[in-house]
Design a protein around this motif. Structure first.
Motif, short mmCIF file in Angstrom:
data_model
loop_
_atom_site.label_atom_id
_atom_site.label_comp_id
_atom_site.label_asym_id
_atom_site.label_seq_id
_atom_site.Cartn_x
_atom_site.Cartn_y
_atom_site.Cartn_z
N UNK A 76 -5.82 2.13 -6.12
CA UNK A 76 -5.81 2.82 -4.84
C UNK A 76 -6.47 2.02 -3.74
N UNK A 77 -7.52 1.28 -4.08
CA UNK A 77 -8.20 0.46 -3.08
C UNK A 77 -7.31 -0.67 -2.59
N UNK A 78 -6.52 -1.27 -3.49
CA UNK A 78 -5.62 -2.35 -3.09
C UNK A 78 -4.56 -1.83 -2.13
N UNK A 79 -3.94 -0.71 -2.48
CA UNK A 79 -2.91 -0.14 -1.60
C UNK A 79 -3.51 0.28 -0.27
N UNK A 80 -4.69 0.90 -0.31
CA UNK A 80 -5.34 1.33 0.93
C UNK A 80 -5.74 0.14 1.80
N UNK A 81 -6.27 -0.91 1.19
CA UNK A 81 -6.70 -2.08 1.95
C UNK A 81 -5.52 -2.79 2.61
N UNK A 82 -4.37 -2.82 1.93
CA UNK A 82 -3.20 -3.49 2.49
C UNK A 82 -2.52 -2.65 3.57
N UNK A 83 -2.62 -1.33 3.49
CA UNK A 83 -1.87 -0.47 4.40
C UNK A 83 -2.70 0.05 5.56
N UNK A 84 -3.99 0.24 5.37
CA UNK A 84 -4.83 0.93 6.36
C UNK A 84 -5.68 -0.07 7.12
N UNK A 85 -5.28 -0.38 8.34
CA UNK A 85 -6.05 -1.31 9.15
C UNK A 85 -7.09 -0.61 9.99
N UNK A 86 -8.04 -1.36 10.48
CA UNK A 86 -9.09 -0.84 11.35
C UNK A 86 -8.51 -0.63 12.74
N UNK A 87 -8.06 0.58 13.03
CA UNK A 87 -7.43 0.90 14.31
C UNK A 87 -8.40 1.43 15.34
#
Length: 421
Positions: free
Chosen positions: A106-117
């Motif tokens: 889950x951390x890998x998917x979240x890190x790749x998809x969720x940027x610091x907006x």
């Protein structure tokens, strides 16, 4: 604008994050009497989730974004959604290729998809406008537009982070905890523990009992969980249409639960007060009768970024010692998040501009591309702490991605300033 000046502007926010994280790491050690103990971090995470983040989102959105702006910026929600969609696909591919530990998936998917907006665009983009010779016009106009774009980006990012990313972290965390619980419930090896007496008792009892169906527990722990869940779902009294509607109700209930999280509720009301003029005039502005509410929310919102960053450093103290994140995983996340995704985003934004889907303002295009190039959102650490799964691994992933972002953001800023000038 020279390369060294641009490097200084782009790297300062990341350096600030690293310095505050280092302070948080020290506060979690004995040198500071364990000010950020595990219990303290959990409590502070709840405060960030329930109070600080909603206040920051509402105050920024209600103040900086109007209805006319949101209509002309219609492509930005689409662009933010594409960053999460494409990044999520890339993260899923990495999970299939790398086959990491279950609690890291889950951390890998979240890190790749969720940027610091949020906090990084608010600091970086207006700072670009302060430099002389920039391609974005007059300093004051550029800075006001930059703050509006960044606030809108932060609000949109909050919606996706606390729905999509929240669901990714939660589902993988629940799956990991279920697998760990199943490991405790291992079935004993009957052949090794049996003797002549037990075999005779079994033969005698079998004459008076009905043979039970085979157990659903098998060697693979993950498949055990899947089969248990399927057994509970599909052996219900109501089959066929009933089970389908039962699953639909569960999906809708989960979605509603995510949409009523405090940050998403704050985003909705921030949009409402920003779009409706008379509501906005009630709380926004020095002459507003209830401007003290907006000022109070801004004051609370200012605590979001320092608290999240301190928590990041506090979690890092254990992550450096016991993290199971492999170097190949870290390198893959950095390449995917800071190189592959921005390249895809650049071509998407360029084609959208050619089709006339974007405003003429080059700063708007700059913001759209930079949304693809941002490092992972620090709220991922908050979610990992809330579900108490992968805290140390998350801290290490964020540490290395933010360290690499100091170079990546500078490189992309230089390229975009050249391309848009």
């Amino acid at each position: 604008m020279g390369f060294l000046e641009l490097m200084e502007v782009a790297s300062m926010p990341v350096i600030q994050v690293l310095l505050i994280s280092a302070l948080g790491a020290l506060m979690a050690t004995e040198y500071f009497s364990n000010l950020l103990s595990p219990d303290t971090r959990k409590a502070l995470n709840k405060i960030v989730f329930l109070v600080f983040t909603p206040s920051l989102v509402f105050s920024s959105f209600a103040k900086s974004v109007s209805l006319e702006d949101m209509i002309s910026w219609w492509f930005m929600p689409v662009n933010v959604g594409l960053t999460f969609l494409i990044g999520g696909i890339i993260g899923w591919i990495l999970v299939k290729l790398l086959k990491p530990n279950l609690k890291v998936e889950g951390l890998i998917i979240a890190a790749c998809s969720s940027g610091n907006m949020g906090n990084l665009p608010i600091v970086i983009i207006p700072a670009i406008c302060d430099e002389k010779g920039g391609p974005f016009g007059a300093r004051d106009v550029c800075r006001n537009n930059a703050l509006s774009y960044a606030s809108f980006s932060m609000a949109l990012g909050g919606v996706f982070i606390w729905t999509y990313t929240f669901q990714v972290i939660r589902s993988r965390s629940m799956k990991f905890k279920a697998v760990e619980a199943a490991k405790i419930l291992k079935v004993p090896n009957r052949d090794l523990d049996a003797n002549e007496e037990t075999h005779l008792l079994k033969d005698k009892d079998s004459e008076n009992t009905i043979e039970e169906p085979p157990s659903t527990y098998i060697g693979d722990t993950e498949n055990q969980i899947v089969r248990i869940v399927d057994h509970d779902q599909f052996n219900a009294p109501n089959k066929g249409t009933g089970s389908f509607w039962h699953r639909m109700v569960e999906v809708v209930s989960h979605l509603v639960a995510e949409l009523v999280s405090p940050p998403v509720i704050a985003t909705f009301f921030g949009f409402l007060f920003g779009a409706v003029g008379w509501l906005r005039n009630i709380i926004v502005g020095d002459n507003a009768p209830l401007h003290v509410i907006q000022d109070t929310l801004q004051l609370l919102g200012n605590g979001t970024i320092p608290c999240i960053t301190l928590l990041l450093g506090g979690n890092l103290t254990q992550g450096l010692k016991s993290s199971s994140v492999k170097p190949l995983t870290l390198i893959s996340i950095i390449i995917a998040r800071l190189f592959v995704l921005p390249v895809i985003g650049f071509f998407i934004v360029r084609e959208a501009a050619k089709l006339g889907l974007l405003p003429v303002d080059p700063l708007f295009q700059y913001v759209l591309v930079m949304q693809y190039a941002m490092p992972p959102a620090m709220n991922i650490s908050t979610m990992a702490q809330l579900f108490d799964v992968g805290n140390e691994e998350c801290s290490v992933i964020l540490l290395w991605t933010y360290s690499a972002a100091a170079i990546a953001l500078t490189t992309w800023s230089t390229f975009l300033l050249w391309a848009l000038s």
